[in-house]
Enzyme design. Structure first.
Site, PDB file in Angstrom:
ATOM      1  N   ARG A  58       6.713  -2.029   2.779  1.00  0.00           N
ATOM      2  CA  ARG A  58       5.691  -1.164   3.381  1.00  0.00           C
ATOM      3  C   ARG A  58       4.470  -1.027   2.485  1.00  0.00           C
ATOM      4  O   ARG A  58       3.344  -0.920   2.976  1.00  0.00           O
ATOM      5  CB  ARG A  58       6.294   0.205   3.711  1.00  0.00           C
ATOM      6  CG  ARG A  58       7.215   0.155   4.915  1.00  0.00           C
ATOM      7  CD  ARG A  58       8.030   1.422   5.152  1.00  0.00           C
ATOM      8  NE  ARG A  58       7.416   2.648   4.724  1.00  0.00           N
ATOM      9  CZ  ARG A  58       7.215   3.718   5.519  1.00  0.00           C
ATOM     10  NH1 ARG A  58       7.554   3.675   6.782  1.00  0.00           N
ATOM     11  NH2 ARG A  58       6.694   4.816   5.022  1.00  0.00           N
ATOM     12  N   ARG A  69     -10.342  -4.119   3.871  1.00  0.00           N
ATOM     13  CA  ARG A  69     -11.534  -3.313   3.593  1.00  0.00           C
ATOM     14  C   ARG A  69     -12.403  -3.962   2.500  1.00  0.00           C
ATOM     15  O   ARG A  69     -13.625  -3.955   2.589  1.00  0.00           O
ATOM     16  CB  ARG A  69     -11.136  -1.899   3.177  1.00  0.00           C
ATOM     17  CG  ARG A  69     -10.648  -1.058   4.332  1.00  0.00           C
ATOM     18  CD  ARG A  69     -11.784  -0.752   5.304  1.00  0.00           C
ATOM     19  NE  ARG A  69     -11.333   0.117   6.371  1.00  0.00           N
ATOM     20  CZ  ARG A  69     -11.255  -0.242   7.647  1.00  0.00           C
ATOM     21  NH1 ARG A  69     -11.581  -1.475   8.011  1.00  0.00           N
ATOM     22  NH2 ARG A  69     -10.856   0.606   8.566  1.00  0.00           N
ATOM     23  N   HIS A  72     -14.371  -6.594   4.050  1.00  0.00           N
ATOM     24  CA  HIS A  72     -15.507  -6.049   4.800  1.00  0.00           C
ATOM     25  C   HIS A  72     -16.698  -5.782   3.888  1.00  0.00           C
ATOM     26  O   HIS A  72     -17.846  -5.895   4.312  1.00  0.00           O
ATOM     27  CB  HIS A  72     -15.106  -4.744   5.508  1.00  0.00           C
ATOM     28  CG  HIS A  72     -14.200  -4.960   6.677  1.00  0.00           C
ATOM     29  ND1 HIS A  72     -13.317  -4.010   7.107  1.00  0.00           N
ATOM     30  CD2 HIS A  72     -14.029  -6.028   7.496  1.00  0.00           C
ATOM     31  CE1 HIS A  72     -12.642  -4.479   8.151  1.00  0.00           C
ATOM     32  NE2 HIS A  72     -13.057  -5.702   8.396  1.00  0.00           N
ATOM     33  N   SER A 100       8.494   1.352  -8.294  1.00  0.00           N
ATOM     34  CA  SER A 100       9.315   1.315  -9.506  1.00  0.00           C
ATOM     35  C   SER A 100       8.604   0.641 -10.664  1.00  0.00           C
ATOM     36  O   SER A 100       8.886   0.907 -11.824  1.00  0.00           O
ATOM     37  CB  SER A 100      10.627   0.578  -9.228  1.00  0.00           C
ATOM     38  OG  SER A 100      10.369  -0.798  -8.986  1.00  0.00           O
ATOM     39  N   SER A 160       8.311   6.623   0.883  1.00  0.00           N
ATOM     40  CA  SER A 160       7.248   6.871   1.871  1.00  0.00           C
ATOM     41  C   SER A 160       5.987   7.469   1.265  1.00  0.00           C
ATOM     42  O   SER A 160       4.874   7.035   1.574  1.00  0.00           O
ATOM     43  CB  SER A 160       7.749   7.775   2.993  1.00  0.00           C
ATOM     44  OG  SER A 160       8.728   7.113   3.750  1.00  0.00           O
ATOM     45  N   GLU A 163       4.067   4.778  -0.636  1.00  0.00           N
ATOM     46  CA  GLU A 163       3.475   3.779   0.261  1.00  0.00           C
ATOM     47  C   GLU A 163       2.251   4.343   0.978  1.00  0.00           C
ATOM     48  O   GLU A 163       1.213   3.678   1.079  1.00  0.00           O
ATOM     49  CB  GLU A 163       4.539   3.323   1.275  1.00  0.00           C
ATOM     50  CG  GLU A 163       5.699   2.607   0.610  1.00  0.00           C
ATOM     51  CD  GLU A 163       7.026   2.789   1.335  1.00  0.00           C
ATOM     52  OE1 GLU A 163       8.028   2.259   0.842  1.00  0.00           O
ATOM     53  OE2 GLU A 163       7.072   3.474   2.379  1.00  0.00           O
ATOM     54  N   ASP A 171      -8.228   3.604   0.463  1.00  0.00           N
ATOM     55  CA  ASP A 171      -9.374   3.995   1.291  1.00  0.00           C
ATOM     56  C   ASP A 171     -10.378   4.822   0.489  1.00  0.00           C
ATOM     57  O   ASP A 171     -11.589   4.686   0.670  1.00  0.00           O
ATOM     58  CB  ASP A 171      -8.903   4.764   2.523  1.00  0.00           C
ATOM     59  CG  ASP A 171      -8.520   3.848   3.681  1.00  0.00           C
ATOM     60  OD1 ASP A 171      -8.829   2.639   3.632  1.00  0.00           O
ATOM     61  OD2 ASP A 171      -7.912   4.344   4.640  1.00  0.00           O
TER      62      ASP A 171
END
Length: 196
Positions: A58, A69, A72, A100, A160, A163, A171
């Site tokens: 993930r 990005r 771009h 990890s 989670s 990720e 961003d």
């Protein structure tokens, strides 16, 4: 009427609460981070001849989004493992993410990048990890590792929080690079995929 119908209001409220929890975890994570290494990260990216990104699972999806990005913005960008990815060389940057900091394929890529004279940027949750030690610039993301099931850093499953953080931090970096770059959104749009 099935069980879902009977509990629909409770389920909807639980999902709202889950989202609130995730957002609160990211706010807490951002307040614990040291942002001073990002100055070097930005400099290395701006000066790079080419930027190579690598991550697995993930985290890999998050890094692919970051790669898009950067493309771009007009950077020469590759995701390691893709068929068209060339050899890394001096003057390039490898940007790696591994919670990890010990994922074999990612550590191996960082070692090869260093041998080739490229700089390594690493995102990990473990500043004592092999990947962190190899990095020219290490960003410590204070999230739970996949095997951390105690819930002290995150109530989410496995890695989670890490990720998601990789994507959100990517961003945030993009926004800063865009400010520095100064290219209008209309110009960036010309590099957007048009064969979908």
């Amino acid at each position: 009427m099935d069980l879902i119908d009977q509990k629909s209001e409770a389920i909807a409220k639980d999902i709202q609460n889950n989202l609130t929890q995730i957002l609160q975890e990211h706010t807490a994570l951002s307040q614990k981070m040291d942002f001073s290494p990002f100055i070097k990260l930005i400099n290395d990216i701006i000066k790079a001849d080419a930027i190579f990104l690598i991550a697995s699972g993930r985290s890999g999806f998050a890094m692919r989004a970051i790669a898009m990005r950067l493309m771009h913005l007009g950077f020469q960008v590759y995701f390691v493992g893709e068929t068209i990815t060339p050899a890394i060389k001096a003057g390039d940057v490898l940007w790696a993410a591994s919670g990890s900091g010990t994922t074999g394929i990612i550590v191996k890529a960082a070692e090869k990048a260093k041998q080739a004279g490229a700089k390594v940027i690493a995102f990990t949750t473990n500043e004592a990890s092999t990947l962190a030690r190899l990095a020219n610039t290490h960003i410590l993301v204070p999230a739970a590792e996949k095997q951390d099931h105690g819930g002290s850093k995150s109530r989410q499953y496995a890695g989670s929080l890490f990720e998601q953080a990789v994507l959100l931090i990517g961003d945030a970096i993009f926004i800063e690079l865009w400010k520095i770059n100064g290219t209008p959104a209309e110009e960036l749009w010309k590099r957007h995929a048009n064969m979908e």
